[in-house]
Enzyme design. Structure first.
Site, PDB file in Angstrom:
ATOM      1  N   HIS A 182       4.704  -6.046   9.094  1.00  0.00           N
ATOM      2  CA  HIS A 182       4.791  -6.965   9.600  1.00  0.00           C
ATOM      3  C   HIS A 182       4.584  -7.884   8.311  1.00  0.00           C
ATOM      4  CE1 HIS A 182       3.006  -5.809  13.122  1.00  0.00           C
ATOM      5  NE2 HIS A 182       3.829  -6.449  13.447  1.00  0.00           N
TER       6      HIS A 182
ATOM      7  N   CYS B 166       1.092  -1.336  -0.372  1.00  0.00           N
ATOM      8  CA  CYS B 166      -0.105  -0.011  -0.351  1.00  0.00           C
ATOM      9  C   CYS B 166       0.527   1.474  -0.212  1.00  0.00           C
ATOM     10  CB  CYS B 166      -0.574  -0.317   1.326  1.00  0.00           C
ATOM     11  SG  CYS B 166       0.624   0.463   2.888  1.00  0.00           S
TER      12      CYS B 166
ATOM     13  N   CYS C  47      -8.447   2.083   6.738  1.00  0.00           N
ATOM     14  CA  CYS C  47      -7.829   3.104   5.966  1.00  0.00           C
ATOM     15  C   CYS C  47      -8.199   3.284   4.089  1.00  0.00           C
ATOM     16  CB  CYS C  47      -6.638   2.399   5.742  1.00  0.00           C
ATOM     17  SG  CYS C  47      -5.325   2.388   4.043  1.00  0.00           S
TER      18      CYS C  47
ATOM     19  N   ASN D 114      -4.213  -6.956   8.297  1.00  0.00           N
ATOM     20  CA  ASN D 114      -4.858  -6.501   7.004  1.00  0.00           C
ATOM     21  C   ASN D 114      -4.878  -7.412   6.732  1.00  0.00           C
ATOM     22  OD1 ASN D 114      -3.208  -6.877   4.776  1.00  0.00           O
ATOM     23  ND2 ASN D 114      -1.986  -5.384   6.158  1.00  0.00           N
TER      24      ASN D 114
ATOM     25  N   HIS E 250      -2.597  -5.236  19.153  1.00  0.00           N
ATOM     26  CA  HIS E 250      -1.170  -4.918  17.875  1.00  0.00           C
ATOM     27  C   HIS E 250      -1.095  -3.462  18.070  1.00  0.00           C
ATOM     28  CE1 HIS E 250      -1.009  -3.117  13.489  1.00  0.00           C
ATOM     29  NE2 HIS E 250      -0.893  -4.728  13.502  1.00  0.00           N
TER      30      HIS E 250
ATOM     31  N   GLU F 163      -0.275  -0.511  16.254  1.00  0.00           N
ATOM     32  CA  GLU F 163      -0.856   0.225  16.031  1.00  0.00           C
ATOM     33  C   GLU F 163      -1.868   1.258  17.290  1.00  0.00           C
ATOM     34  OE1 GLU F 163      -3.105   0.144  12.054  1.00  0.00           O
ATOM     35  OE2 GLU F 163      -4.811   1.920  13.258  1.00  0.00           O
TER      36      GLU F 163
ATOM     37  N   THR G  89      -6.264   0.831  11.788  1.00  0.00           N
ATOM     38  CA  THR G  89      -7.085   1.730  10.472  1.00  0.00           C
ATOM     39  C   THR G  89      -6.879  -0.176   9.278  1.00  0.00           C
ATOM     40  OG1 THR G  89      -4.620   1.334  10.177  1.00  0.00           O
ATOM     41  CG2 THR G  89      -5.546   3.492  10.436  1.00  0.00           C
TER      42      THR G  89
ATOM     43  N   SER H  26       0.935  -4.785   2.840  1.00  0.00           N
ATOM     44  CA  SER H  26       3.040  -5.575   3.513  1.00  0.00           C
ATOM     45  C   SER H  26       3.558  -6.443   2.862  1.00  0.00           C
ATOM     46  CB  SER H  26       2.998  -5.227   4.693  1.00  0.00           C
ATOM     47  OG  SER H  26       2.028  -6.650   5.572  1.00  0.00           O
TER      48      SER H  26
ATOM     49  N   CYS I 272       2.718   6.140   8.843  1.00  0.00           N
ATOM     50  CA  CYS I 272       1.097   6.582   8.196  1.00  0.00           C
ATOM     51  C   CYS I 272       0.833   7.134   8.203  1.00  0.00           C
ATOM     52  CB  CYS I 272       1.043   4.700   7.827  1.00  0.00           C
ATOM     53  SG  CYS I 272      -0.563   5.170   6.350  1.00  0.00           S
TER      54      CYS I 272
HETATM   55 FE1  F3S Z   1      -1.342   0.723   4.597  1.00  0.00          FE
HETATM   56 FE2  F3S Z   1      -0.778   3.459   5.887  1.00  0.00          FE
HETATM   57 FE3  F3S Z   1      -3.359   1.696   5.177  1.00  0.00          FE
HETATM   58  S1  F3S Z   1       0.547   1.421   6.134  1.00  0.00           S
HETATM   59  S2  F3S Z   1      -2.378   0.212   5.181  1.00  0.00           S
HETATM   60  S3  F3S Z   1      -1.894   3.230   4.134  1.00  0.00           S
HETATM   61  S4  F3S Z   1      -2.743   2.250   7.382  1.00  0.00           S
END
Ligand code: F3S
Length: 285
Positions: A44, A16, A196, A226, A126, A128, A165, A267, A98
């Site tokens: 991760h 992303c 996000c 995610n 987590h 975050e 997110t 990721s 981010c």
């Molecule tokens: Fe990536 Fe930021 Fe969304 S790291 S998953 S763009 S919150």
């Protein structure tokens, strides 16, 4: 008679924007400073971490494990206390938080400052989410289960709710719905959607693909929040397996399968996805 598998890749795969940005910042820092330590895994994903290690970027699990003087904050962000502690130790901070995680942190802080009791819809373990809670002066609560919210919080006159997110928007909406039903007062409930946009988009295109195939492969780190959400979502529409690398594809999954969909967490490097596609293309069914 044998057939080639019909393979389709989701419209959005690979990193992303937040992870791409974090890696670019880190690579630049490694060029400038030599060795850089990251506080926790910067993303991760084991394969990405191994590649970064070759550039001199290594992970320290806690502030106390830090050995050097240049430390990167991961894309998941940290609490204000940890930022302050790093500064107090005279450490140069490379901040890869981010911008969308930063937005969730800022939301948590503003709600707290405006007198709201903050609830974060997310996994309390987590990094975050731990970071976001720090922005509530550690007064907030993180949970995925509206029924676990204590009565003391439910009787608060002002409740502010935001999300990790990477959560699934529909589940967040169900959570806030239940919360509104269980509020013990005529509370003012302010809901801020901090999920996000890249995650939403990826979930939507992956689910769309899962509906058209017999089998879905979701490529991403086992500790990636995610990626887990994506696999959970796709499994509603098709048989789904989460894998880290092409080597993990079990040929027995492909028995009686004609159409396979491939998607990835945010990721996961594009090369890892390409390796999965290559392996699938070589399969005859
Ligand atoms: Fe990536 Fe930021 Fe969304 S790291 S998953 S763009 S919150």
């Amino acid at each position: 008679m044998t057939f080639n598998l019909n393979i389709e890749k989701a419209r959005e795969t690979g990193f992303c924007f937040g992870v791409r940005r974090a890696i670019e910042i880190l690579e630049k820092a490694a060029r400038e400073h030599g060795n850089v330590e990251t506080l926790g895994a910067v993303v991760h994903n084991e394969q990405v971490m191994q590649r970064l290690a070759k550039l001199g970027i290594t992970a320290a699990n806690s502030v106390d494990e830090i050995q050097g003087k240049v430390v990167a904050i991961s894309s998941h962000g940290v609490s204000p206390e940890i930022e302050a502690e790093l500064k107090q130790r005279g450490i140069t901070i490379v901040d890869t938080t981010c911008p969308l995680v930063r937005r969730a942190q800022t939301t948590a802080r503003k709600l707290t400052e405006s007198g709201f009791s903050v609830i974060v819809y997310g996994d309390a373990q987590h990094p975050e989410v731990k970071g976001i809670l720090g922005w509530t002066d550690n007064k907030g609560l993180a949970t995925l289960d509206a029924e676990r919210i204590p009565a003391s919080l439910l009787s608060s006159p002002r409740l502010g709710v935001l999300s990790q997110t990477t959560q699934i928007p529909e589940h967040f909406a169900q959570f806030t719905g239940k919360l509104a039903e269980s509020s013990l007062t005529d509370a003012e409930i302010r809901i801020v959607d901090t999920i996000c946009r890249d995650v939403k988009e990826r979930q939507a295109v992956s689910l769309e693909l899962a509906k058209k195939v017999d089998l879905m492969l979701v490529v991403g780190g086992r500790s990636s929040a995610n990626t887990k959400r994506l696999a959970e979502l796709c499994s509603v529409a098709a048989e789904t397996h989460q894998i880290e690398t092409a080597e993990e594809i079990d040929p027995s999954w492909l028995r009686d399968v004609r159409r396979v969909g491939v998607t990835s967490g945010t990721s996961t490097a594009a090369e890892t996805v390409e390796a999965v596609l290559k392996k699938l293309k070589a399969v005859k069914v």
